[in-house]
Design a protein around this motif. Structure first.
Motif: not given
Length: 478
Positions: A204-223
């Motif tokens: 679930a955390l990975q799904n959230v991180a991927n969505v954030k990275a795709q929308r520019g709300l988080g970095s890809s390193s977090d994912a």
């Protein structure tokens, strides 16, 4: 008395006097264990040690141990060794009974003279049939005037008692191994369940991180970091699944069901209650521990062999009675005879005394080794029991600390879940709180399982797992 007899008697006395009798083992123990024990009002009776596994209030465990004690290869092999020891002890005493074999023979001869003068004198005919039959019984009996049979009986009783205690020790260890493996399997089942929940959270955390990275709300390193955590969770699940299967297979082998499918052995993912162990005193280990009793029996056996080695210096008297029948028939002649005989022999060591003295000293050394082994068994038993009680007390305190921590972590998770439902926290915060709670819960589960396994070790160290009340003491056996 002849000079030769005086010399022999003197040499025997010197030999016997030159070897000191076996010393008494030092089995002194402290009056109490240094480890803390439960209050006498709360602790169960020492009688529960016989079937200590019933204190866990687990029907599945009780059934598995009952199966193991009946069908396990270890239990059956121990029973076979005990049967062998009993037969061997009996055979040692049979040697002092009269020994002898009955013998019989028959012979028929047909003679036809083909040349020369035919003789028809009775008893010397050169033609016709002749028969010869005989039967005899020869007996040899060593007359025991010096008590050799008592020395052999003492050693035989010690050997039989040692085999009996080895049998009980094997069964006690088997019960402990079954319980330990069972609790280990239950711990793995709980860990596997928690690992799967962690795997769900990481996914679930990975799904959230991927969505954030795709929308520019988080970095890809977090994912990527969360993906690494998910990979570890997946690997942990795979490792625990394999270990859980292997442990259940081991348990099936222990109870004598090694070829059955794993599905025939369901293991619940739950932790039971850690039972109290009886209040015990160190001195009780001398009667309760089968390995200590076995070591004591081996001292008795060695002492009997030492007595026999001392008696080897004295004369051996043997009686050899016998009876016989014979019958012979020839053309014109027949005869029958019967006979009986009585003989006696005496054997006195003379030139073999140095060898016998060496044998006696060797047996004295073996007896001393048995005494030392007994003393070591007593000290080892005390050390194991005291250490097990210390570690069990530590495990109980650790479980109490983690129980409090787990309750606090669960409250924090519930608060975070409520805040997430109200829209005050995001999903990552709620999942992280759940992950923290499950981490503490896993530690608590591990501590509880370790405490259960430690309780098993403590019961075994105190001499539990065999009905000591049904076994005669060595003093009675003597």
């Amino acid at each position: 008395m002849r000079p030769q007899a005086l010399i022999v008697a003197g040499m025997a006395c010197v030999a016997l006097g030159g070897c000191a009798s076996s010393r008494k083992p030092d089995t002194r123990l402290p009056a109490a264990f240094e480890a803390p024990q439960s209050a006498a009002a709360q602790a169960p009776s020492a009688a529960v040690l016989d079937t200590w596994w019933t204190q866990f209030d687990d029907a599945e465990l009780n059934g598995l141990i009952d199966q193991a004690l009946k069908a396990s290869p270890d239990a059956r092999a121990a029973a076979a060794r005990l049967a062998e020891a009993r037969v061997t002890a009996s055979s040692a005493l049979i040697a002092f009974l009269p020994q002898g074999d009955a013998k019989g023979s028959t012979k028929e001869t047909h003679t036809t003279q083909t040349s020369g003068t035919v003789i028809n004198i009775p008893g010397f005919s050169s033609n016709g049939k002749s028969t010869a039959d005989s039967a005899s019984l020869s007996v040899s009996w060593e007359v025991d005037l010096f008590g050799r049979i008592f020395a052999v009986a003492k050693a035989a009783r010690g050997d039989t008692a040692a085999a009996r205690f080895d049998y009980e020790s094997t069964r006690a260890s088997l019960a402990a191994n079954v319980a330990d493996t069972y609790f280990q399997a239950r711990g793995l089942a709980i860990q596997l369940e928690d690992a799967r929940q962690t795997q769900r959270i990481e996914q679930a955390l990975q799904n959230v991180a991927n969505v954030k990275a795709q929308r520019g709300l988080g970095s890809s390193s977090d994912a990527d970091r969360v993906a690494g955590d998910l990979a570890q969770a997946n690997a942990q699940v795979a490792s625990l699944e394999a270990e859980f299967k292997a442990t259940r297979r081991t348990l099936l082998v222990l109870v004598g069901r090694g070829i059955e499918p794993l599905a025939s052995l369901p293991v619940d993912a739950r932790v039971g209650t850690i039972p109290e162990v009886p209040v015990a005193i160190p001195g009780a280990l001398l009667a309760r521990r089968p390995d200590v009793r076995e070591a004591e029996a081996r001292v008795m056996s060695a002492a009997g062999r030492t007595d026999y080695a001392r008696l080897a210096f004295f004369p051996t008297f043997t009686l050899t009675p016998g009876v016989g029948l014979s019958k012979s028939e020839q053309p014109g002649y027949s005869s029958g005879t019967r006979n009986w005989s009585i003989g006696a022999a005496v054997s006195q060591p003379i030139l073999s005394i140095p060898k016998l003295l060496t044998d006696l000293k060797t047996q004295d050394a073996r007896t001393e080794q048995a005494v030392i082994a007994y003393e070591k068994a007593v000290q080892t038993a005390y050390g194991e029991a005291d250490s097990a009680l210390v570690r069990l007390d530590s495990d109980r305190r650790r479980v109490a600390e983690l129980t409090d921590g787990e309750r606090r972590a669960e409250r924090a998770y519930e608060a975070s879940r409520v805040r997430y439902a109200a829209g005050l926290d995001d999903l990552s915060t709620a999942l992280s709180a759940e992950q923290s709670w499950r981490s503490v819960r896993s530690q608590l589960t591990a501590a509880q399982v370790q405490a259960l396994r430690r309780a098993v070790q403590t019961y075994k160290a105190l001499g539990g797992g065999w009905p000591s009340s049904t076994v005669r003491t060595l003093k009675e056996a003597r």
